[in-house]
Design an enzyme around this catalytic site. Structure first.
Site, mmCIF file in Angstrom:
data_model
loop_
_atom_site.group_PDB
_atom_site.id
_atom_site.type_symbol
_atom_site.label_atom_id
_atom_site.label_comp_id
_atom_site.label_asym_id
_atom_site.label_seq_id
_atom_site.Cartn_x
_atom_site.Cartn_y
_atom_site.Cartn_z
ATOM 1 C CD GLU A 2 -1.181 -2.290 2.242
ATOM 2 O OE1 GLU A 2 -1.899 -2.860 3.069
ATOM 3 O OE2 GLU A 2 0.026 -2.571 2.077
ATOM 4 C CG ASP A 62 23.851 -36.490 -0.559
ATOM 5 O OD1 ASP A 62 24.535 -37.502 -0.798
ATOM 6 O OD2 ASP A 62 22.626 -36.527 -0.331
#
Length: 341
Positions: free
Chosen positions: A46, A195
């Site tokens: 706004e 990983d």
């Protein structure tokens, strides 16, 4: 309001724990300005629209906004004050805010100042856009998605923990789109060490999106390659095992850190913990049509179930073929999938 919703979507992935909000200022059937909440801590939609508009034209204008304007001091001043000061005549709102500091209060403040307020315009679309935000505010806990790539027999890695790549390129692209929407990734230390993941978002346009990392570890810090995380925005938290004794302690931690959504990415122990503690709101399972066999690592370590009737059954929300992988999205009974990808 449709234009305001499109503005709101520009903040996708960057506003958490705030909602995505868009605003459009109109006068005499002409758009004066548009605005959207770009990132947490920055100006609200706004105010952005009001600042962009010609100040001389603001008086008597109509503001379309996708969420009830705030009326409290947070990182920024209340939007209701800016609306009143601008001389805006009408405010059209899509969704009510679920924040107790705002809900139904802002509309009263505006009306008391003689501003006409119209509510629930395109409410369903606006509610869907901020579904995670609303869940977080209502439940005071994060929305948790468990994501796993596995074979048909439910294996996520070989016996020597090789898992790259069970899923195909299209499936992994879908995972990065998931990461564009969530606040944090939860992962075990062992998975990080093996990983060496980056745990960032590589979906086009979202490479700079902040992704928090929740590293579950029994040590003070993990031994993984920290340089993988160094170039990416987002905070890194190490989760002490004491927080996993009582799941509410973990949820309270997330509330304290304003983590509204989590993508659980492994490994098997972590999947099992989230499932056994009934913390999972949605499952995204990517299947490779192959078998790994008995010595593969299972997605879940749950054991001791001796009766089919004791199984916790999930409900299938949708399935999708992704080249030669397929995706199954499931939810527990009573839950809804809040992400429509």
């Amino acid at each position: 309001m449709s234009i305001a919703l499109e503005e709101a979507k520009k903040g996708w992935g960057f506003t958490s724990p705030n909602p995505m909000v868009g605003a459009v200022l109109v006068k005499n059937d002409k758009i004066l300005a548009r605005g959207y909440h770009q990132a947490w801590g920055q100006e609200h939609a706004e105010v952005m629209a009001i600042q962009k508009a010609n100040k001389a034209q603001l008086s008597g204008s109509t503001l379309y906004v996708t969420l009830e304007p705030c009326c409290h001091f947070g990182k920024t001043p209340p939007c209701t004050a800016a609306i009143i000061k601008a001389g805006i005549k009408t405010v059209v709102i899509a969704s009510y805010d679920e924040d107790n500091r705002v809900k139904n209060k802002s509309t009263q403040i505006l009306r008391q100042k003689g501003i006409s307020v119209i509510t629930e315009v395109l409410k369903e679309e606006a509610d869907q856009l901020n579904s995670i935000y609303f869940y977080y505010k209502k439940k005071s806990r994060p929305y948790i998605i468990l994501k796993a790539a596995c074979t048909l027999d439910g294996k996520i890695a070989t016996r020597n923990r090789e898992s790259k790549w069970i899923s195909n390129d299209l499936s992994r692209e879908r995972v990065h789109f998931l990461r564009s929407r969530i606040k944090a990734i939860a992962i075990g230390k062992k998975t990080v060490n093996i990983d060496q993941p980056h745990l960032n978002c590589r979906y086009p346009g979202f490479q700079n999106k902040p992704v928090d990392k929740l590293i579950f570890t029994k040590t003070s810090f993990y031994q993984g390659n920290q340089t993988n995380f160094a170039s990416h925005t987002g905070k890194i938290y190490t989760i002490d095992p004491s927080l996993t004794q009582n799941p509410q302690d973990f949820l309270d931690f997330c509330l304290e850190k304003e983590i509204d959504s989590i993508l659980v990415e492994g490994g098997s122990w972590l999947y099992t913990w989230f499932l056994e503690k009934h913390l999972v709101n949605c499952l995204y399972l990517f299947y490779k049509p192959a078998f790994l066999g008995n010595d593969g690592i299972s997605v879940s370590q749950v054991s001791g179930i001796q009766s089919i009737s004791k199984l916790k059954e999930f409900h299938i929300h949708k399935t999708e073929k992704l080249e030669n992988n397929f995706l199954v999205v499931c939810v527990p009974e009573g839950e809804k999938c809040l992400l429509e990808l």
